[in-house]
Design a protein around this motif. Structure first.
Motif, PDB file in Angstrom:
ATOM      1  N   ARG A   2       6.559   6.213   5.584  1.00  0.00           N
ATOM      2  CA  ARG A   2       7.912   7.222   5.731  1.00  0.00           C
ATOM      3  C   ARG A   2       9.020   6.770   6.297  1.00  0.00           C
ATOM      4  O   ARG A   2      10.215   7.213   6.609  1.00  0.00           O
ATOM      5  N   ASN A   3       8.974   5.415   6.745  1.00  0.00           N
ATOM      6  CA  ASN A   3      10.183   4.538   7.487  1.00  0.00           C
ATOM      7  C   ASN A   3      10.852   3.757   6.345  1.00  0.00           C
ATOM      8  O   ASN A   3      11.307   4.314   5.504  1.00  0.00           O
ATOM      9  N   GLN A   4      11.557   2.859   6.945  1.00  0.00           N
ATOM     10  CA  GLN A   4      12.615   2.116   5.946  1.00  0.00           C
ATOM     11  C   GLN A   4      11.928   1.761   4.837  1.00  0.00           C
ATOM     12  O   GLN A   4      10.600   1.583   4.689  1.00  0.00           O
ATOM     13  N   ARG A   5      12.894   1.347   3.751  1.00  0.00           N
ATOM     14  CA  ARG A   5      12.496   0.914   2.352  1.00  0.00           C
ATOM     15  C   ARG A   5      11.509  -0.393   2.618  1.00  0.00           C
ATOM     16  O   ARG A   5      10.559  -0.220   1.659  1.00  0.00           O
ATOM     17  N   ALA A   6      11.955  -1.272   3.420  1.00  0.00           N
ATOM     18  CA  ALA A   6      11.252  -2.509   3.261  1.00  0.00           C
ATOM     19  C   ALA A   6       9.697  -2.320   3.853  1.00  0.00           C
ATOM     20  O   ALA A   6       8.640  -2.832   3.225  1.00  0.00           O
ATOM     21  N   GLU A   7       9.694  -1.253   4.938  1.00  0.00           N
ATOM     22  CA  GLU A   7       8.357  -1.081   5.481  1.00  0.00           C
ATOM     23  C   GLU A   7       7.436  -0.183   4.372  1.00  0.00           C
ATOM     24  O   GLU A   7       6.095  -0.484   4.422  1.00  0.00           O
ATOM     25  N   ARG A   8       8.212   0.725   3.891  1.00  0.00           N
ATOM     26  CA  ARG A   8       7.539   1.369   2.699  1.00  0.00           C
ATOM     27  C   ARG A   8       6.940   0.514   1.568  1.00  0.00           C
ATOM     28  O   ARG A   8       5.764   0.583   1.027  1.00  0.00           O
ATOM     29  N   GLU A   9       7.564  -0.488   1.265  1.00  0.00           N
ATOM     30  CA  GLU A   9       7.303  -1.711   0.398  1.00  0.00           C
ATOM     31  C   GLU A   9       6.194  -2.249   0.756  1.00  0.00           C
ATOM     32  O   GLU A   9       5.096  -2.597  -0.028  1.00  0.00           O
ATOM     33  N   ALA A  10       6.146  -2.820   2.037  1.00  0.00           N
ATOM     34  CA  ALA A  10       5.104  -3.641   2.465  1.00  0.00           C
ATOM     35  C   ALA A  10       3.798  -2.788   2.636  1.00  0.00           C
ATOM     36  O   ALA A  10       2.613  -3.296   2.412  1.00  0.00           O
ATOM     37  N   ALA A  11       3.857  -1.486   3.016  1.00  0.00           N
ATOM     38  CA  ALA A  11       2.670  -0.611   3.204  1.00  0.00           C
ATOM     39  C   ALA A  11       1.980  -0.274   1.792  1.00  0.00           C
ATOM     40  O   ALA A  11       1.085  -0.464   1.669  1.00  0.00           O
ATOM     41  N   ALA A  12       2.911  -0.123   0.769  1.00  0.00           N
ATOM     42  CA  ALA A  12       2.309  -0.093  -0.658  1.00  0.00           C
ATOM     43  C   ALA A  12       1.575  -1.122  -1.070  1.00  0.00           C
ATOM     44  O   ALA A  12       0.628  -0.935  -1.694  1.00  0.00           O
ATOM     45  N   ALA A  13       2.333  -2.312  -0.700  1.00  0.00           N
ATOM     46  CA  ALA A  13       1.496  -3.679  -1.185  1.00  0.00           C
ATOM     47  C   ALA A  13       0.144  -3.772  -0.637  1.00  0.00           C
ATOM     48  O   ALA A  13      -0.664  -4.155  -1.126  1.00  0.00           O
ATOM     49  N   ALA A  14       0.042  -3.423   0.844  1.00  0.00           N
ATOM     50  CA  ALA A  14      -0.961  -3.392   1.376  1.00  0.00           C
ATOM     51  C   ALA A  14      -2.201  -2.532   1.028  1.00  0.00           C
ATOM     52  O   ALA A  14      -3.480  -2.781   0.705  1.00  0.00           O
ATOM     53  N   LEU A  15      -1.762  -1.253   0.812  1.00  0.00           N
ATOM     54  CA  LEU A  15      -2.626  -0.244   0.385  1.00  0.00           C
ATOM     55  C   LEU A  15      -2.974  -0.811  -1.151  1.00  0.00           C
ATOM     56  O   LEU A  15      -4.362  -0.295  -1.395  1.00  0.00           O
ATOM     57  N   SER A  16      -2.260  -1.068  -1.864  1.00  0.00           N
ATOM     58  CA  SER A  16      -2.568  -1.496  -3.459  1.00  0.00           C
ATOM     59  C   SER A  16      -3.615  -2.339  -3.366  1.00  0.00           C
ATOM     60  O   SER A  16      -4.463  -2.563  -4.413  1.00  0.00           O
ATOM     61  N   GLU A  17      -3.569  -3.332  -2.376  1.00  0.00           N
ATOM     62  CA  GLU A  17      -4.571  -4.361  -2.393  1.00  0.00           C
ATOM     63  C   GLU A  17      -5.959  -4.039  -1.868  1.00  0.00           C
ATOM     64  O   GLU A  17      -6.952  -4.429  -2.324  1.00  0.00           O
ATOM     65  N   PHE A  18      -5.842  -3.109  -0.681  1.00  0.00           N
ATOM     66  CA  PHE A  18      -6.915  -2.951  -0.179  1.00  0.00           C
ATOM     67  C   PHE A  18      -7.765  -1.929  -0.782  1.00  0.00           C
ATOM     68  O   PHE A  18      -9.061  -1.778  -0.711  1.00  0.00           O
ATOM     69  N   ILE A  19      -7.304  -1.173  -1.658  1.00  0.00           N
ATOM     70  CA  ILE A  19      -7.903  -0.082  -2.424  1.00  0.00           C
ATOM     71  C   ILE A  19      -9.139  -0.577  -3.059  1.00  0.00           C
ATOM     72  O   ILE A  19     -10.278  -0.033  -3.461  1.00  0.00           O
ATOM     73  N   ARG A  20      -9.016  -1.605  -3.732  1.00  0.00           N
ATOM     74  CA  ARG A  20     -10.028  -2.608  -4.381  1.00  0.00           C
ATOM     75  C   ARG A  20     -11.384  -2.744  -3.674  1.00  0.00           C
ATOM     76  O   ARG A  20     -12.376  -2.915  -4.240  1.00  0.00           O
ATOM     77  N   HIS A  21     -11.123  -2.648  -2.477  1.00  0.00           N
ATOM     78  CA  HIS A  21     -12.291  -3.086  -1.383  1.00  0.00           C
ATOM     79  C   HIS A  21     -13.181  -1.719  -0.694  1.00  0.00           C
ATOM     80  O   HIS A  21     -13.631  -1.695   0.134  1.00  0.00           O
ATOM     81  N   SER A  22     -12.781  -0.608  -1.429  1.00  0.00           N
ATOM     82  CA  SER A  22     -13.108   0.719  -0.833  1.00  0.00           C
ATOM     83  C   SER A  22     -14.162   1.151  -1.704  1.00  0.00           C
ATOM     84  O   SER A  22     -14.498   2.615  -1.546  1.00  0.00           O
ATOM     85  N   GLU A  23     -15.158   0.641  -2.402  1.00  0.00           N
ATOM     86  CA  GLU A  23     -16.192   0.862  -3.011  1.00  0.00           C
ATOM     87  C   GLU A  23     -17.036   1.725  -2.339  1.00  0.00           C
ATOM     88  O   GLU A  23     -17.607   2.853  -2.887  1.00  0.00           O
ATOM     89  N   LYS A  24     -17.465   1.383  -1.179  1.00  0.00           N
ATOM     90  CA  LYS A  24     -18.625   1.927  -0.287  1.00  0.00           C
ATOM     91  C   LYS A  24     -17.996   2.921   0.841  1.00  0.00           C
ATOM     92  O   LYS A  24     -18.784   3.497   1.407  1.00  0.00           O
ATOM     93  N   GLU A  25     -16.657   3.371   0.538  1.00  0.00           N
ATOM     94  CA  GLU A  25     -15.895   4.288   1.261  1.00  0.00           C
ATOM     95  C   GLU A  25     -15.289   5.457   0.519  1.00  0.00           C
ATOM     96  O   GLU A  25     -14.119   5.615   0.315  1.00  0.00           O
ATOM     97  N   PRO A  26     -16.090   6.232  -0.233  1.00  0.00           N
ATOM     98  CA  PRO A  26     -15.649   7.409  -0.995  1.00  0.00           C
ATOM     99  C   PRO A  26     -14.424   8.260  -0.307  1.00  0.00           C
ATOM    100  O   PRO A  26     -13.491   8.554  -0.923  1.00  0.00           O
ATOM    101  N   ALA A  27     -14.723   8.687   1.025  1.00  0.00           N
ATOM    102  CA  ALA A  27     -13.586   9.371   1.716  1.00  0.00           C
ATOM    103  C   ALA A  27     -12.606   8.735   1.844  1.00  0.00           C
ATOM    104  O   ALA A  27     -11.275   9.277   1.491  1.00  0.00           O
ATOM    105  N   LEU A  28     -12.525   7.437   2.199  1.00  0.00           N
ATOM    106  CA  LEU A  28     -11.299   6.631   2.434  1.00  0.00           C
ATOM    107  C   LEU A  28     -10.529   6.415   1.142  1.00  0.00           C
ATOM    108  O   LEU A  28      -9.436   6.338   1.040  1.00  0.00           O
ATOM    109  N   LEU A  29     -11.357   6.263   0.124  1.00  0.00           N
ATOM    110  CA  LEU A  29     -10.929   5.968  -1.094  1.00  0.00           C
ATOM    111  C   LEU A  29     -10.071   7.122  -1.475  1.00  0.00           C
ATOM    112  O   LEU A  29      -9.067   7.060  -2.255  1.00  0.00           O
ATOM    113  N   GLU A  30     -10.499   8.422  -1.278  1.00  0.00           N
ATOM    114  CA  GLU A  30      -9.826   9.674  -1.943  1.00  0.00           C
ATOM    115  C   GLU A  30      -8.534   9.858  -1.252  1.00  0.00           C
ATOM    116  O   GLU A  30      -7.532  10.065  -1.724  1.00  0.00           O
ATOM    117  N   GLN A  31      -8.532   9.410   0.260  1.00  0.00           N
ATOM    118  CA  GLN A  31      -7.359   9.541   0.913  1.00  0.00           C
ATOM    119  C   GLN A  31      -6.183   8.516   0.583  1.00  0.00           C
ATOM    120  O   GLN A  31      -5.185   8.595   0.219  1.00  0.00           O
TER     121      GLN A  31
END
Length: 352
Positions: A2-31
């Motif tokens: 929810r911060n500045q645009r550049a920070e949102r873009e960096a966060a989106a990049a990190a989250l979109s990369e991390f989601i592929r490694h969440s197979e064993k964490e269904p609750a975290l995946l849902e979030q």
């Protein structure tokens, strides 16, 4: 995010990369899925694209639990105001269709087809090739509850698909060929699939493409007048497409169709319209490929109109009262048609 645009873009990049490694964490995946879905409406095109790319990287063991959400996001972003986001949506659609199920695709199948049709005339070659490829990928879902509507969409897109089989861009040509091969068995047109096994279908030579068009139109002209009429209207509109080679392809397609049709009452208005347009292209187009195609087409239609005149004369000698009883116009000679052509302005619209 929810911060500045550049920070949102960096966060989106990190989250979109991390989601592929969440197979064993269904609750975290849902979030994470919930967070990505919330931000696909971010005012940053980069954030929107990254969120969508993250959603299609949900681990395969969990993707079916979220497939309707993911497809809904893709459907929305296919109409995004930013072309790069639209392209991301088309590419992501190609990815998720490999793991989707009929029940998830059925409710939005027609909407997806319509949106893809709108993107098939993009000036961006990557967009065109991916949009045609995704259209073909949807053929796997054409046998569901939307079967009839699906077939109507295929026939509505067929003229454009035919024209872009000889697109200037190789990736578009390959995508169209593959899509044509996927759709042909579903179209219920006799002899269509066999044409795709011939050498000229995969050739990049213009003469081979024109030979393919001639054989193809013989099959298409056997369909219902309503279907043929829709093909002709769509192809005539492409006379003013933004690509000269597509204009030339449209001229070839229309003239071949008119040369194989037999119903004079059906043909008469098209002959007048197309003659006028061809004369205009020969005299006004700056593109050699368009002028050559128009010249060849005009010769073909003059030959055809002379044949129609001969047939009409024989018919009139057999039953001279038939024509006047029904108020039908006589078959026009080539000179009459050319005079009409010279007097009428071009009437085509842009390719649809």
């Amino acid at each position: 995010m929810r911060n500045q645009r550049a920070e949102r873009e960096a966060a989106a990049a990190a989250l979109s990369e991390f989601i592929r490694h969440s197979e064993k964490e269904p609750a975290l995946l849902e979030q994470m899925v919930e967070e990505l879905c919330q931000h696909v409406t971010d005012d940053s095109p980069t954030v929107r694209s990254l969120c969508l790319r993250g959603l299609v990287q949900i681990p395969e063991s969990h993707i079916l639990n979220y497939i309707q959400q993911v497809l809904g996001v893709i459907l929305a972003l296919l109409e995004d105001a930013t072309e790069s986001v639209q392209l991301t949506a088309v590419q992501c659609l190609l990815t998720v269709l490999n793991v989707s199920e009929q029940d998830a695709v059925d409710p939005i199948l027609i909407s997806l087809l319509v949106r893809l049709r709108n993107l098939q005339i993009s000036m961006n070659t990557k967009m065109r090739s991916n949009a045609f490829a995704a259209y073909g990928a949807l053929s796997a879902y054409g046998a569901g509850s939307q079967h009839h509507a699906f077939l109507e969409q295929i026939h509505a897109t067929l003229p454009r698909l035919i024209l872009h089989l000889h697109d200037n861009d190789l990736s578009v040509r390959l995508a169209c060929r593959n899509t044509f091969q996927l759709l042909a068995p579903l179209m219920e047109v006799d002899g269509l699939s066999s044409l795709l096994n011939k050498q000229y279908f995969t050739s990049d030579r213009r003469s081979d493409y024109e030979d393919f068009i001639r054989d193809l139109t013989r099959q298409l002209c056997r369909l219902s007048p309503v279907r043929v009429d829709s093909y002709l209207e769509s192809a005539i509109q492409a006379f003013d497409a933004p690509w000269p080679v597509i204009q030339a392809n449209a001229v070839c397609l229309v003239s071949c169709m008119l040369s194989f049709l037999d119903d004079q009452r059906f043909l008469a208005p098209y002959f007048s319209q197309v003659f006028a347009m061809l004369v205009g292209r020969i005299s006004q187009s700056p593109e050699a490929v368009v002028r050559a195609a128009a010249s060849s087409a005009l010769g073909l239609l003059i030959k055809r109109s002379n044949m129609l005149k001969s047939l009409s004369s024989r018919f009139d000698r057999t039953d001279p009262s038939q024509s006047s009883q029904h108020g039908e116009p006589h078959a026009k000679t080539s000179s009459e048609l050319q005079e009409e052509a010279a007097a009428k302005p071009n009437g085509a619209q842009g390719e649809q």
